[in-house]
Design a protein around this motif. Structure first.
Motif, mmCIF file in Angstrom:
data_model
loop_
_atom_site.group_PDB
_atom_site.id
_atom_site.type_symbol
_atom_site.label_atom_id
_atom_site.label_comp_id
_atom_site.label_asym_id
_atom_site.label_seq_id
_atom_site.Cartn_x
_atom_site.Cartn_y
_atom_site.Cartn_z
ATOM 1 N N TYR A 23 5.074 -1.921 -16.477
ATOM 2 C CA TYR A 23 6.543 -1.796 -16.548
ATOM 3 C C TYR A 23 7.214 -3.117 -16.233
ATOM 4 O O TYR A 23 6.622 -4.000 -15.607
ATOM 5 C CB TYR A 23 7.064 -0.688 -15.632
ATOM 6 N N CYS B 124 10.747 2.229 10.303
ATOM 7 C CA CYS B 124 11.989 1.606 9.825
ATOM 8 C C CYS B 124 11.856 1.169 8.370
ATOM 9 O O CYS B 124 12.388 0.157 7.959
ATOM 10 C CB CYS B 124 12.338 0.426 10.732
ATOM 11 N N VAL C 54 8.558 -4.047 -0.413
ATOM 12 C CA VAL C 54 7.744 -4.499 -1.549
ATOM 13 C C VAL C 54 8.124 -3.737 -2.822
ATOM 14 O O VAL C 54 8.065 -4.273 -3.922
ATOM 15 C CB VAL C 54 6.230 -4.288 -1.248
ATOM 16 N N ALA C 55 8.519 -2.470 -2.659
ATOM 17 C CA ALA C 55 8.757 -1.597 -3.825
ATOM 18 C C ALA C 55 9.694 -2.233 -4.837
ATOM 19 O O ALA C 55 10.683 -2.854 -4.465
ATOM 20 C CB ALA C 55 9.328 -0.264 -3.344
ATOM 21 N N GLY C 56 9.368 -2.028 -6.118
ATOM 22 C CA GLY C 56 10.231 -2.531 -7.175
ATOM 23 C C GLY C 56 11.597 -1.865 -7.120
ATOM 24 O O GLY C 56 12.617 -2.481 -7.338
ATOM 25 N N GLY C 57 11.594 -0.565 -6.847
ATOM 26 C CA GLY C 57 12.846 0.165 -6.692
ATOM 27 C C GLY C 57 13.382 0.769 -7.977
ATOM 28 O O GLY C 57 14.586 0.985 -8.127
ATOM 29 N N LEU D 99 0.855 -1.193 0.000
ATOM 30 C CA LEU D 99 0.000 0.000 0.000
ATOM 31 C C LEU D 99 0.888 1.240 0.000
ATOM 32 O O LEU D 99 1.547 1.545 1.007
ATOM 33 C CB LEU D 99 -0.921 -0.012 1.226
ATOM 34 N N ARG D 100 0.905 1.942 -1.112
ATOM 35 C CA ARG D 100 1.711 3.174 -1.186
ATOM 36 C C ARG D 100 1.077 4.237 -0.289
ATOM 37 O O ARG D 100 -0.145 4.417 -0.324
ATOM 38 C CB ARG D 100 1.761 3.703 -2.616
ATOM 39 N N PRO D 101 1.877 4.982 0.468
ATOM 40 C CA PRO D 101 1.321 6.055 1.309
ATOM 41 C C PRO D 101 1.105 7.303 0.448
ATOM 42 O O PRO D 101 1.994 8.137 0.299
ATOM 43 C CB PRO D 101 2.417 6.267 2.362
ATOM 44 N N ILE E 163 11.158 5.369 -2.501
ATOM 45 C CA ILE E 163 12.547 4.899 -2.593
ATOM 46 C C ILE E 163 13.352 6.004 -3.291
ATOM 47 O O ILE E 163 14.404 6.426 -2.816
ATOM 48 C CB ILE E 163 12.640 3.568 -3.395
ATOM 49 N N ILE F 49 10.726 7.416 14.169
ATOM 50 C CA ILE F 49 9.608 6.457 14.220
ATOM 51 C C ILE F 49 9.416 5.885 12.824
ATOM 52 O O ILE F 49 9.118 6.623 11.880
ATOM 53 C CB ILE F 49 8.278 7.120 14.690
ATOM 54 N N CYS G 82 8.449 9.077 10.519
ATOM 55 C CA CYS G 82 8.671 8.424 9.219
ATOM 56 C C CYS G 82 7.801 7.173 9.148
ATOM 57 O O CYS G 82 8.272 6.086 8.833
ATOM 58 C CB CYS G 82 10.134 8.039 9.062
ATOM 59 N N THR G 83 6.522 7.334 9.482
ATOM 60 C CA THR G 83 5.642 6.161 9.613
ATOM 61 C C THR G 83 4.841 5.855 8.347
ATOM 62 O O THR G 83 3.952 4.998 8.380
ATOM 63 C CB THR G 83 4.666 6.334 10.800
ATOM 64 N N LEU H 201 -2.033 7.922 13.154
ATOM 65 C CA LEU H 201 -1.231 8.543 14.222
ATOM 66 C C LEU H 201 -1.424 10.057 14.280
ATOM 67 O O LEU H 201 -1.499 10.647 15.346
ATOM 68 C CB LEU H 201 0.240 8.193 13.965
ATOM 69 N N THR I 146 8.082 -4.291 5.639
ATOM 70 C CA THR I 146 7.653 -2.904 5.379
ATOM 71 C C THR I 146 7.217 -2.748 3.918
ATOM 72 O O THR I 146 7.589 -3.561 3.061
ATOM 73 C CB THR I 146 8.806 -1.899 5.637
HETATM 74 C C1 LIG Z 1 3.958 -2.210 -5.534
HETATM 75 C C2 LIG Z 1 4.802 -1.018 -5.178
HETATM 76 C C3 LIG Z 1 5.844 -0.660 -6.009
HETATM 77 C C4 LIG Z 1 6.620 0.464 -5.697
HETATM 78 N N1 LIG Z 1 7.667 0.769 -6.517
HETATM 79 C C5 LIG Z 1 8.433 1.858 -6.249
HETATM 80 C C6 LIG Z 1 9.507 2.181 -7.108
HETATM 81 O O1 LIG Z 1 9.786 1.471 -8.085
HETATM 82 N N2 LIG Z 1 10.235 3.300 -6.833
HETATM 83 C C7 LIG Z 1 9.953 4.092 -5.747
HETATM 84 O O2 LIG Z 1 10.634 5.106 -5.550
HETATM 85 N N3 LIG Z 1 8.948 3.781 -4.895
HETATM 86 C C8 LIG Z 1 8.161 2.706 -5.124
HETATM 87 N N4 LIG Z 1 7.119 2.388 -4.296
HETATM 88 C C9 LIG Z 1 6.766 3.318 -3.208
HETATM 89 C C10 LIG Z 1 7.535 3.056 -1.935
HETATM 90 O O3 LIG Z 1 7.441 1.711 -1.582
HETATM 91 C C11 LIG Z 1 7.001 3.936 -0.788
HETATM 92 O O4 LIG Z 1 6.879 5.276 -1.187
HETATM 93 C C12 LIG Z 1 7.976 3.871 0.382
HETATM 94 O O5 LIG Z 1 8.220 2.518 0.727
HETATM 95 C C13 LIG Z 1 7.465 4.630 1.605
HETATM 96 O O6 LIG Z 1 8.439 4.461 2.606
HETATM 97 P P1 LIG Z 1 8.140 4.728 4.132
HETATM 98 O O7 LIG Z 1 9.394 4.492 4.859
HETATM 99 O O8 LIG Z 1 7.459 6.046 4.267
HETATM 100 O O9 LIG Z 1 7.016 3.648 4.500
HETATM 101 P P2 LIG Z 1 7.116 2.146 5.021
HETATM 102 O O10 LIG Z 1 8.085 1.352 4.264
HETATM 103 O O11 LIG Z 1 5.702 1.671 5.085
HETATM 104 O O12 LIG Z 1 7.680 2.304 6.494
HETATM 105 C C14 LIG Z 1 6.893 2.846 7.540
HETATM 106 C C15 LIG Z 1 7.462 2.370 8.851
HETATM 107 O O13 LIG Z 1 6.708 2.972 9.910
HETATM 108 C C16 LIG Z 1 6.300 1.980 10.825
HETATM 109 N N5 LIG Z 1 5.060 2.423 11.473
HETATM 110 C C17 LIG Z 1 3.906 2.783 10.858
HETATM 111 N N6 LIG Z 1 2.992 3.120 11.779
HETATM 112 C C18 LIG Z 1 3.581 2.969 12.986
HETATM 113 C C19 LIG Z 1 3.146 3.147 14.324
HETATM 114 N N7 LIG Z 1 1.909 3.536 14.600
HETATM 115 N N8 LIG Z 1 4.014 2.889 15.334
HETATM 116 C C20 LIG Z 1 5.274 2.461 15.055
HETATM 117 N N9 LIG Z 1 5.733 2.282 13.820
HETATM 118 C C21 LIG Z 1 4.907 2.523 12.782
HETATM 119 C C22 LIG Z 1 6.152 0.736 9.983
HETATM 120 O O14 LIG Z 1 6.188 -0.439 10.771
HETATM 121 C C23 LIG Z 1 7.372 0.879 9.051
HETATM 122 O O15 LIG Z 1 8.513 0.399 9.702
HETATM 123 C C24 LIG Z 1 6.340 1.250 -4.542
HETATM 124 C C25 LIG Z 1 5.307 0.852 -3.690
HETATM 125 C C26 LIG Z 1 4.543 -0.266 -3.992
HETATM 126 C C27 LIG Z 1 3.448 -0.680 -3.061
#
Ligand SMILES: Cc1cc2nc3c(=O)[nH]c(=O)nc-3n(C[C@H](O)[C@H](O)[C@H](O)COP(=O)(O)OP(=O)(O)OC[C@H]3O[C@@H](n4cnc5c(N)ncnc54)[C@H](O)[C@@H]3O)c2cc1C
Length: 374
Positions: free
Chosen positions: A329, A119, A152-155, A61-63, A92, A117, A285-286, A293, A148
């Motif tokens: 893609y 990882c 999942v992200a392709g990257g 689930l993309r945020p 990413i 907050i 960074c959640t 939250l 996390t």
């Molecule tokens: C199918 C797919 C493909 C993608 N491909 C790409 C791509 O090719 N290139 C690209 O740049 N991006 C891509 N993305 C997007 C990318 O994955 C996200 O934008 C990115 O992972 C967000 O990172 P984040 O650290 O904010 O979130 P997350 O990775 O979700 O990390 C959030 C962290 O916060 C913690 N957390 C959340 N709530 C709480 C709480 N209440 N208390 C304590 N901890 C909490 C979680 O446990 C986790 O550790 C893709 C996403 C998907 C789903």
């Protein structure tokens, strides 16, 4: 032993950033593009498109926020909270850039312990940059890699599906472009086996790619209008970066630990729970967790699914077709061939959607068939 650790740190993200990381205004617009030596020659090897070759289906689930990511500082109950969340489909790609901008907002004396907050990629990049700036860091998180969304992200390096262009402000766009530039520059220094970051020859098939973050981030542009490679009237050939996320996130975790970082598992149910922490500076960074939250109702899930095929070594190119609901893609990673292209806004399910899967396979089959004929 001590020497090994020291030389390892020197080659880790904290060490590398120590010598190469400069502030955004110094880095912006400066290129250090290291193009791969390997040349990709036509004819391109067709992909073996078959559901029998699937090794896993990943759903995440993309945020997503139509208004774009949130990067701001708030002070409440004596705590400084710095938000960095809501990167949609580009987290990413944007990670180092928004992390650097978030760290720039920290005003505490060096050696202060800062709480991060989350990882995922945003939390880890932020934590490493804080360490590089001389802070002690504790990451508090509900889930660790590989559990996390970032894993999942392709990257593929392209901050796609990160905002709705009708909903953003000019100042957001400036922040977005600067973050993209900073990130790309740092990723260039992480190219290689250890971080799983590499260059690839990519083809944008829709002929009108937006070059999010700046044209210089996709070097080597050639335009093909002869339909020799693909059956599309205008194809943009460029070099792009690919980040093999599981390997990359593990390397960041290792770097964080090596630089003395601590991780504590904690699931925060409310903002008030954060105020109980000992640390006075808190980096939020959640990702999607910020919806609950911090009661950010503009933050929604944008469900994406990837179908990973068995690795096929001869595939040394990638392609992207950006076409709204018809997007698809493909790019190869060491751990498999990534097939993607779905975005279902507001959907919370983590089950693969079969209709979308069939659509994607049909589109890739069409590309492979054309390559076989040409
Ligand atoms: C199918 C797919 C493909 C993608 N491909 C790409 C791509 O090719 N290139 C690209 O740049 N991006 C891509 N993305 C997007 C990318 O994955 C996200 O934008 C990115 O992972 C967000 O990172 P984040 O650290 O904010 O979130 P997350 O990775 O979700 O990390 C959030 C962290 O916060 C913690 N957390 C959340 N709530 C709480 C709480 N209440 N208390 C304590 N901890 C909490 C979680 O446990 C986790 O550790 C893709 C996403 C998907 C789903």
């Amino acid at each position: 032993m001590k020497k090994d650790r020291r030389s390892f740190i020197k080659n880790s993200a904290v060490g590398l950033l120590g010598s190469s990381l400069v502030l955004p205004d110094q880095i912006y617009g400066k290129d250090k593009i290291l193009l791969p030596k390997e040349k990709v020659n036509a004819p391109l090897t067709p992909l073996e498109v078959s559901k029998d070759r699937i090794i896993r289906n990943d759903v995440g689930l993309r945020p997503y926020r139509a208004e774009g990511f949130v990067l701001k500082k708030e002070i409440e109950q004596g705590k400084t909270i710095i938000h960095d969340y809501g990167h949609g489909g580009g987290g990413i790609s944007l990670s180092w850039g928004t992390a650097q901008k978030a760290v720039d907002l920290v005003e505490a004396p060096k050696n202060t312990t800062v709480a991060v907050i989350g990882c995922g990629v945003i939390g880890l990049s932020t934590a490493i940059l804080l360490q590089k700036h001389g802070y002690q860091v504790i990451i508090y998180t509900k889930e660790m890699p590989p559990q996390t969304t970032s894993n999942v992200a392709g990257g593929f390096y392209a901050a796609a599906q990160a905002y709705d262009s009708n909903k953003i402000t000019q100042s957001f766009l400036t922040q977005f472009n600067e973050s993209s530039q900073i990130s790309h520059r740092i990723f260039q220094d992480l190219v290689g086996e250890r971080y799983g970051v590499s260059w690839i020859k990519n083809y944008f098939l829709d002929g009108d790619f937006a070059f999010w973050g700046g044209k210089n981030l996709f070097p080597g542009l050639k335009i093909h209008t002869d339909q020799k490679l693909f059956d599309f009237p205008k194809v943009q050939e460029v070099y792009s970066l690919v980040i093999q996320t599981p390997k990359y996130l593990q390397a960041l975790l290792d770097d964080f630990h090596l630089a003395g970082g601590t991780i504590r598992i904690q699931d925060f149910q409310s903002k008030e729970a954060l105020f109980q922490l000992d640390e006075n500076v808190i980096m939020n960074c959640t990702g999607l967790g910020s919806r609950q939250l911090f009661n950010d109702q503009k933050l929604i899930p944008s469900k994406g699914q990837l179908h990973v095929l068995l690795p096929q070594k001869e595939i040394n190119y990638s392609y992207v077709y950006n076409g709204g609901k018809d997007t698809f893609y493909m790019f190869p990673r060491e751990d498999g061939i990534i097939l993607g292209g779905t975005a279902q806004d507001g959907v919370w399910s983590l089950e693969p959607d079969e209709k979308e899967m069939n659509r994607i396979f049909k589109q890739h089959q069409m590309i492979a068939d054309y390559l076989k004929r040409s």
